[in-house]
Design an enzyme around this catalytic site. Structure first.
Site, PDB file in Angstrom:
ATOM      1  N   HIS A  91      -5.496  -0.853   4.873  1.00  0.00           N
ATOM      2  CA  HIS A  91      -5.041   0.548   4.921  1.00  0.00           C
ATOM      3  C   HIS A  91      -6.168   1.340   5.583  1.00  0.00           C
ATOM      4  O   HIS A  91      -7.137   1.717   4.927  1.00  0.00           O
ATOM      5  CB  HIS A  91      -4.784   1.010   3.477  1.00  0.00           C
ATOM      6  CG  HIS A  91      -4.297   2.422   3.329  1.00  0.00           C
ATOM      7  ND1 HIS A  91      -3.328   2.772   2.409  1.00  0.00           N
ATOM      8  CD2 HIS A  91      -4.636   3.577   3.942  1.00  0.00           C
ATOM      9  CE1 HIS A  91      -3.107   4.076   2.466  1.00  0.00           C
ATOM     10  NE2 HIS A  91      -3.897   4.593   3.385  1.00  0.00           N
TER      11      HIS A  91
ATOM     12  N   THR B 261       0.853  -1.187   0.000  1.00  0.00           N
ATOM     13  CA  THR B 261       0.000   0.000   0.000  1.00  0.00           C
ATOM     14  C   THR B 261       0.888   1.236   0.000  1.00  0.00           C
ATOM     15  O   THR B 261       1.973   1.222   0.569  1.00  0.00           O
ATOM     16  CB  THR B 261      -1.029  -0.010   1.154  1.00  0.00           C
ATOM     17  OG1 THR B 261      -2.055   0.935   0.868  1.00  0.00           O
ATOM     18  CG2 THR B 261      -0.413   0.298   2.500  1.00  0.00           C
TER      19      THR B 261
ATOM     20  N   CYS C 269      -2.896   7.456   8.142  1.00  0.00           N
ATOM     21  CA  CYS C 269      -3.481   6.119   8.025  1.00  0.00           C
ATOM     22  C   CYS C 269      -2.490   5.072   8.538  1.00  0.00           C
ATOM     23  O   CYS C 269      -1.287   5.327   8.604  1.00  0.00           O
ATOM     24  CB  CYS C 269      -3.811   5.805   6.578  1.00  0.00           C
ATOM     25  SG  CYS C 269      -5.006   6.925   5.833  1.00  0.00           S
TER      26      CYS C 269
END
Lengths: 214, 165
Positions: free
Chosen positions: B49, B26, B32
């Protein structure tokens, strides 16, 4: 605007046009002020207002991994939100060079370079928000600019947090400023991303007399 | 014969699982958090994520469950088990939860990175899933890639190169 399901699904074409006009007016004034600051002709481009999922927001900014310099400011007042001015590192360098007259640009990340970019942020957001306030008769101020050079996904996701509470998609009000006078390697280019907080949309629409409930 | 794997990409607020030799990645984690859960015996891994700490207020509104730490972990575990993982072998690695901008106003939104990390850790602790490695907090964005063959989590930051945890 629908209250159930995804917040961003319920916008009408007229409402999206209003948001596009806001981007238009705001960045038009920002282009003029940048023009005055740098004594250059600055053009504005409004690619349009799009409702896209979060990954596509990052794609519109060059891809989540792409390294960018960003000036981030919160809008405060009647219609809070987040505002970013994003440029490639080479562009940030050019902006600082033009503003300070120093060939050092932004590469050395000196205090002068940072304050030049903060000043740029203040001038651009000041012009953008003044135009927005005149248009909507809302009271809006911007916070002190914060500068970051990092992956654009990491930067822009900060502006999506408020929206992510109520939606899986974002309304991207993206406008670009460019100077296409000089040689290609001397172009100036930067992009505004405006993300009003969810309750702000209704305030913007109401202030302009646009029907909120379809 | 060495079988070349594919890179499975996980978008923001999304999750997925891979078998070795594939790897899972990711990009552009800021506040995040990238959560990796894996079964080292089965060479099986999942990644989420996540953007927000909890789904409590949004549970019934038809939004992506992988966006929230609590529901993402629930769904990752379910996906791994249905792919053949053992619930009791699952281990975790984490990265992300940075604070990208410093502001004088300490609004909740600006502190979302640390809150996400806390929520992920609390959920994993409740579920008795050990966290074997983490690279969280700080002020930098991260792109991460997990290899279920080696159980290595590769972390790339701008100007700080790559590290492996």
């Amino acid at each position: 605007m629908s209250n159930s399901g995804n917040f961003t699904e319920g916008f009408s074409p007229i409402q999206l046009d209003v948001l596009k006009e806001i981007g238009n007016i705001g960045s038009g004034h920002a282009a003029t002020s940048l023009s005055n600051l740098l004594h250059k002709k600055i053009e504005m481009h409004v690619p349009g207002v799009e409702v896209v999922d979060f990954d596509q927001v990052m794609d519109l900014a060059g891809g989540a991994d792409t390294e960018m310099v960003s000036i981030f400011q919160r809008m405060e007042g009647d219609a809070p939100g987040s505002m970013f001015f994003i440029m490639a590192p080479s562009q940030a360098h050019r902006f600082v060079e033009l503003m300070t007259g120093s060939a050092q640009g932004f590469e050395d990340h000196s205090e002068m370079a940072f304050s030049a970019l903060r000043e740029l942020g203040n001038i651009l957001s000041g012009a953008y928000l003044t135009a927005l306030c005149d248009f909507t008769e809302l009271e809006l101020q911007s916070t002190v600019p914060s500068i970051a050079q990092d992956m654009v996904g990491a930067i822009l996701s900060t502006g999506l947090i408020e929206l992510s509470h109520v939606s899986d998609a974002a309304i991207v009000i993206k406008t670009s400023l460019t100077d296409r006078e000089g040689r290609e390697d001397e172009f100036l280019e930067g992009h505004f991303f405006l993300f009003p907080d969810p309750p702000s949309y209704q305030k913007i629409f109401s202030s302009l007399g646009v029907c909120v409930d379809d | 014969m060495i079988k070349e794997g594919q890179v499975v990409r996980i978008g923001i607020g999304d999750l997925g699982i891979v078998h070795s030799p594939d790897v899972i990645r990711t990009s552009g984690l800021g506040s995040c958090v990238g959560i990796v859960l894996y079964d080292d015996l089965k060479r099986l891994a999942g990644m989420a994520h996540v953007m927000l700490p909890e789904a409590s207020l949004a549970r019934n509104q038809g939004m992506k469950r992988a966006k929230y730490a609590d529901t993402a972990i629930e769904d990752l575990i379910a996906a791994l088990i249905s792919a053949g993982a053992s619930r009791y072998r699952l281990k975790a690695k984490l990265a992300g939860g940075a604070q990208m901008f410093q502001f004088t106003s300490s609004s909740d939104t600006m502190r979302i990175g640390p809150r996400n990390v806390d929520a992920v850790k609390e959920n994993l602790q409740t579920l008795n899933i050990p966290i074997l490695a983490e690279d969280v907090g700080g002020r930098s964005g991260r792109t991460i890639e997990f290899n279920p063959e080696t159980m290595d989590l590769h972390i790339r930051k701008v100007n700080q190169g790559e590290s492996v945890i």
